[in-house]
Design a protein around this motif. Structure first.
Motif, PDB file in Angstrom:
ATOM      1  N   LEU A 117       0.833  -1.205   0.000  1.00  0.00           N
ATOM      2  CA  LEU A 117       0.000   0.000   0.000  1.00  0.00           C
ATOM      3  C   LEU A 117       0.868   1.257   0.000  1.00  0.00           C
ATOM      4  O   LEU A 117       0.408   2.337   0.374  1.00  0.00           O
ATOM      5  CB  LEU A 117      -0.917   0.011   1.227  1.00  0.00           C
ATOM      6  N   GLU A 118       2.107   1.137  -0.421  1.00  0.00           N
ATOM      7  CA  GLU A 118       3.035   2.263  -0.389  1.00  0.00           C
ATOM      8  C   GLU A 118       2.579   3.415  -1.279  1.00  0.00           C
ATOM      9  O   GLU A 118       1.833   3.235  -2.237  1.00  0.00           O
ATOM     10  CB  GLU A 118       4.425   1.815  -0.869  1.00  0.00           C
ATOM     11  N   ASN A 119       3.095   4.609  -0.936  1.00  0.00           N
ATOM     12  CA  ASN A 119       2.931   5.794  -1.779  1.00  0.00           C
ATOM     13  C   ASN A 119       1.469   6.121  -2.051  1.00  0.00           C
ATOM     14  O   ASN A 119       1.039   6.278  -3.198  1.00  0.00           O
ATOM     15  CB  ASN A 119       3.689   5.619  -3.102  1.00  0.00           C
ATOM     16  N   ASN A 120       0.704   6.201  -0.975  1.00  0.00           N
ATOM     17  CA  ASN A 120      -0.665   6.686  -1.034  1.00  0.00           C
ATOM     18  C   ASN A 120      -0.809   7.822  -0.026  1.00  0.00           C
ATOM     19  O   ASN A 120       0.189   8.441   0.366  1.00  0.00           O
ATOM     20  CB  ASN A 120      -1.646   5.545  -0.753  1.00  0.00           C
ATOM     21  N   LYS A 121      -2.028   8.082   0.407  1.00  0.00           N
ATOM     22  CA  LYS A 121      -2.275   9.142   1.388  1.00  0.00           C
ATOM     23  C   LYS A 121      -3.089   8.594   2.553  1.00  0.00           C
ATOM     24  O   LYS A 121      -3.928   9.292   3.131  1.00  0.00           O
ATOM     25  CB  LYS A 121      -2.997  10.312   0.727  1.00  0.00           C
ATOM     26  N   LEU A 122      -2.827   7.355   2.892  1.00  0.00           N
ATOM     27  CA  LEU A 122      -3.566   6.699   3.965  1.00  0.00           C
ATOM     28  C   LEU A 122      -3.180   7.291   5.316  1.00  0.00           C
ATOM     29  O   LEU A 122      -2.020   7.647   5.548  1.00  0.00           O
ATOM     30  CB  LEU A 122      -3.284   5.198   3.943  1.00  0.00           C
ATOM     31  N   ASN A 123      -4.156   7.394   6.217  1.00  0.00           N
ATOM     32  CA  ASN A 123      -3.882   7.942   7.540  1.00  0.00           C
ATOM     33  C   ASN A 123      -4.460   7.025   8.615  1.00  0.00           C
ATOM     34  O   ASN A 123      -4.932   5.930   8.330  1.00  0.00           O
ATOM     35  CB  ASN A 123      -4.439   9.369   7.661  1.00  0.00           C
ATOM     36  N   GLY A 124      -4.408   7.498   9.854  1.00  0.00           N
ATOM     37  CA  GLY A 124      -4.877   6.672  10.957  1.00  0.00           C
ATOM     38  C   GLY A 124      -3.808   5.684  11.394  1.00  0.00           C
ATOM     39  O   GLY A 124      -2.669   5.709  10.929  1.00  0.00           O
ATOM     40  N   SER A 125      -4.175   4.813  12.288  1.00  0.00           N
ATOM     41  CA  SER A 125      -3.225   3.843  12.832  1.00  0.00           C
ATOM     42  C   SER A 125      -3.267   2.539  12.042  1.00  0.00           C
ATOM     43  O   SER A 125      -4.205   2.272  11.292  1.00  0.00           O
ATOM     44  CB  SER A 125      -3.541   3.565  14.305  1.00  0.00           C
TER      45      SER A 125
END
Length: 348
Positions: free
Chosen positions: A138-146
């Motif tokens: 899932l690299e190089n995205n804009k995912l957030n949270g834990s």
């Protein structure tokens, strides 16, 4: 090399079993009219645009590769209906929106590649329910949270790549099956580095760089018997790092509170490479010095007793000045030898 668009009826024949149009210059959208009997669909490395057709989600395909295009849409929640999928590759597109929790239904999916998109939001805890998952990227995205704690339940995961997102919080317990790579770099992860990461005995690459980890480097990481690369640069780590075996390459640059100079056994490569040549130099000097002393002593012996018999008292008086000179040389050589021995004791 094929160009142009994919005709609307090209993927529709009911007897169509396998389609590979990858590595071409195809443009336009993916046709919605797709045969339900399609088992393998590869459209990678083209210039396809638009959304992922919802009709793809009703296929019995076990391999769907749409990576390296210009697809611009969300991942359809209906994708979870592809229960035969073993490989899903949507990497390097322009996909946006969140990760649909329906992907938990891909229970036999082994490889999941969603890197290099613009996916946002948190990673659903249901996302890690597929026990067959071996590789997740899932690299190089804009995912957030834990990072969900449920990731620790995956028993077959060998590679996990979550780098270059906006994930925060602490690192949960990771599956002990991880062997190829664990990449959590370039996020906002905080807290100390968990000592239990040292229990990943099969892991080869661990990248925790460019986060906000604090505290000391846990000594448990030195006992990871398969580890070859440990990236810890650009964090907030402090203290004296433990001694790592030579088989592990460790980077600690960018941690201003790491104390490398005070520990000769730490991962201070520059200090180590200076100390070793110095010790070798002293040993070589000692050997050469000892060799020269031996030659000099042999010369003195020859000069003093070279005739093989005692000389007369008159001859002895005549040679007296010559005998005193070797004695002075012998004293000087003994002094040099003592200095060399002291140097070896200090640096050897």
């Amino acid at each position: 090399m094929l160009t142009g668009g994919i005709s609307s009826d090209l993927l529709s024949p009911p007897t169509l079993f396998y389609v590979d149009l990858s590595y071409n210059l195809l443009q336009g959208t993916i046709p919605a009219n797709i045969s339900s009997g399609l088992y393998n669909l590869r459209l990678s490395e083209n210039s396809l645009v638009g959304p992922i057709p919802v009709t793809i989600c009703s296929l019995r395909t076990n391999s769907l590769e749409l990576d390296n295009n210009k697809l611009d849409s969300q991942i359809p929640p209906q994708m979870g209906s592809c229960k035969n999928l073993e490989l899903l590759n949507l990497a390097a597109n322009r996909l946006h929106g969140g990760l649909p929790k329906e992907l938990e239904n891909l229970t036999i999916c082994w490889n999941l590649y969603l890197q290099d998109n613009s996916l946002t939001g948190a990673i659903p805890s249901e996302f890690f329910s597929s026990q067959g998952l071996t590789i997740m990227n899932l690299e190089n995205n804009k995912l957030n949270g834990s990072i969900p704690d449920t990731i620790g339940t995956l028993r077959n995961l060998i590679e996990l790549r979550l780098g270059n997102n906006k994930l925060n919080g602490k690192v949960p317990v990771m599956p002990k099956s991880l062997s190829t790579s664990l990449n959590l770099s370039s996020n906002l992860l905080t807290g100390p580095i968990p000592p239990y990461l040292g229990g990943l005995q099969q892991l080869q690459i661990l990248d925790l760089s460019n986060n906000e980890f604090t505290g000391e480097v846990p000594s448990s990481l030195t006992r990871m018997r398969s580890l070859t690369l440990l990236e810890l640069s650009n964090n907030l780590l402090s203290g004296i790092p433990p001694h790592f075996p030579p088989s592990i390459l460790v980077t600690l640059t960018g941690n201003k509170d790491i104390l490398l100079d005070e520990n000769k056994d730490a991962v201070d490569v520059n200090q180590d490479t200076v100390a070793r040549p110095l010790a070798i130099s002293v040993m070589v000097t000692s050997f050469v010095g000892g060799f020269l002393v031996s030659i000099a002593l042999a010369g003195i012996y020859v000069r003093c007793f070279g005739n093989g018999k005692y000389e007369s008292s008159a001859a002895s008086r005549t040679r007296a000045p010559l005998q005193s000179e070797p004695l002075v040389e012998l004293q000087n050589l003994r002094r040099i030898r003592r200095q060399l021995d002291a140097a070896v004791a200090k640096y050897g």
